[in-house]
Design an enzyme around this catalytic site. Structure first.
Site, PDB file in Angstrom:
ATOM      1  N   CYS A 142       8.223   5.307   0.170  1.00 35.12           N
ATOM      2  CA  CYS A 142       7.361   5.529  -1.596  1.00 35.12           C
ATOM      3  C   CYS A 142       7.067   7.533  -1.347  1.00 35.12           C
ATOM      4  O   CYS A 142       8.645   7.760  -1.065  1.00 35.12           O
ATOM      5  CB  CYS A 142       6.263   4.880  -1.536  1.00 35.12           C
ATOM      6  SG  CYS A 142       5.680   4.801  -3.220  1.00 35.12           S
ATOM      7  N   HIS A 235       7.595  -0.282  -2.670  1.00 33.46           N
ATOM      8  CA  HIS A 235       7.207  -1.038  -1.603  1.00 33.46           C
ATOM      9  C   HIS A 235       7.639  -2.636  -1.298  1.00 33.46           C
ATOM     10  O   HIS A 235       6.040  -3.346  -1.428  1.00 33.46           O
ATOM     11  CB  HIS A 235       4.881  -1.172  -1.752  1.00 33.46           C
ATOM     12  CG  HIS A 235       4.313   0.169  -1.966  1.00 33.46           C
ATOM     13  ND1 HIS A 235       4.600   1.200  -0.844  1.00 33.46           N
ATOM     14  CD2 HIS A 235       4.311   1.706  -2.678  1.00 33.46           C
ATOM     15  CE1 HIS A 235       4.007   2.202  -1.543  1.00 33.46           C
ATOM     16  NE2 HIS A 235       3.697   2.580  -2.230  1.00 33.46           N
ATOM     17  N   GLU A 237       6.610  -3.737   1.803  1.00 32.91           N
ATOM     18  CA  GLU A 237       5.752  -4.467   2.719  1.00 32.91           C
ATOM     19  C   GLU A 237       4.599  -4.659   2.029  1.00 32.91           C
ATOM     20  O   GLU A 237       3.679  -5.403   2.418  1.00 32.91           O
ATOM     21  CB  GLU A 237       5.583  -2.987   3.544  1.00 32.91           C
ATOM     22  CG  GLU A 237       4.748  -2.125   3.379  1.00 32.91           C
ATOM     23  CD  GLU A 237       4.809  -1.262   2.107  1.00 32.91           C
ATOM     24  OE1 GLU A 237       4.002  -0.412   1.532  1.00 32.91           O
ATOM     25  OE2 GLU A 237       6.124  -1.438   1.594  1.00 32.91           O
TER      26      GLU A 237
END
Length: 305
Positions: A142, A235, A237
């Protein structure tokens, strides 16, 4: 094989409950193998939450991984205790003579600021430069990805007309790339950002290749041709409720024009449980990256160039 983390790291209990395979420092010291050394530069405010998210993904591979956590010395975290940082985190001065198979640089909530006005930008520039000779592959996330393409290639970021917030469909632009091995032709990725990058400049840069794209959220994954630098503008994650927590937090603060997360809550009803529809590809992306690092990093890290 497991990830090697400090025995008292808060993430340990959560990961053990999820059956993520862990190993302690004492046990790892008695194993006659060469684990991958991965450093995580954690720039996120809620560091324990981000640690857990990334360790969960790094632990889902057949490789043994030694983890080091890095913080910037030029910024004081307001959301993580100093005790936690002192116990588990190192600073750049402490690691600058060491070498790593991989480095992960997280996002940070500073995207609306010019890069040079971020209080730790000078230190981050040192880390970017150090990574060229002391890290085999760096995985940027990001804002970390925006900062990386700016530092290494001079590609500017752009303020978006409205926040890119939600779960967005992406398609492959190179299905044969090793980083994309096993990916479906269409896959979902969370985004939460106010800025994007100069896509024309990135597409036109001779050292970079775009691997996945969304008609809504734009370029998602780009890499250098040698995979020494990976840039992920979303993202993968994030947990199931990361976007929900962010949305409710902003609503409770009474912020104006809080964006509603796209394609996230079933029937756009925030009372309903969001489906975790990106987890499989998140695991696959990190597994593919670690496999590339494992296959291509010199056995002796002192041979890194």
């Amino acid at each position: 094989m497991p990830i090697n983390i400090p025995n008292s790291l808060p993430a340990k209990q959560t990961l053990e409950q999820e059956n993520v395979y862990l190993i302690t420092d004492d046990r790892a010291a008695h194993q006659d193998i060469r684990p991958l050394r991965i450093m995580i530069l954690n720039l996120m405010p809620k560091k324990i939450e981000t640690e857990t998210q990334l360790l969960r993904l790094l632990g889902n591979t057949p490789l043994q991984i030694d983890i080091d956590l890095l913080q910037t010395a030029t910024h004081v975290s307001k959301n993580t205790s100093s005790e936690h940082l002192l116990k588990f985190y190192r600073t750049f001065d402490e690691v600058k003579e060491e070498r790593y198979d991989g480095l992960i640089i997280t996002g940070a909530p500073v995207e609306m600021m010019p890069f040079e006005e971020v209080d730790y930008w000078g230190e981050l520039e040192q880390i970017f430069e150090w990574s060229k000779t002391h890290v085999y592959s760096t995985f940027h996330i990001c804002w970390g990805a925006q900062a990386g393409v700016y530092y290494h290639y001079g590609i500017e970021k752009r303020i978006l007309p409205q926040k890119m917030f939600g779960i967005f469909p992406h398609s492959l632009t190179n299905a044969n790339h090793l980083l994309m091995r096993g990916f479906d032709e269409i896959f979902q990725v969370p985004h939460s950002r106010h800025t994007g990058i100069d896509e024309k400049a990135l597409y036109g840069h001779p050292e970079l290749e775009v691997l996945s794209y969304s008609d809504i959220s734009g370029i998602n994954i780009a890499v250098s041709h040698d995979c020494r630098r990976v840039f992920v503008f979303g993202h993968f994650e994030y947990d199931r409720r990361t976007l929900a927590n962010e949305y409710f937090r902003d609503v409770e603060k009474g912020m104006d024009n809080v964006p509603f997360p796209y394609h996230y809550f079933p029937n756009d009803d925030p009372a309903m449980r969001p489906p975790f529809i990106w987890r499989g590809h998140a695991n696959l992306l990190y597994k593919n990256w670690l496999n590339i690092v494992y296959q291509q990093t010199p056995y002796d890290l002192n041979d890194l160039k």
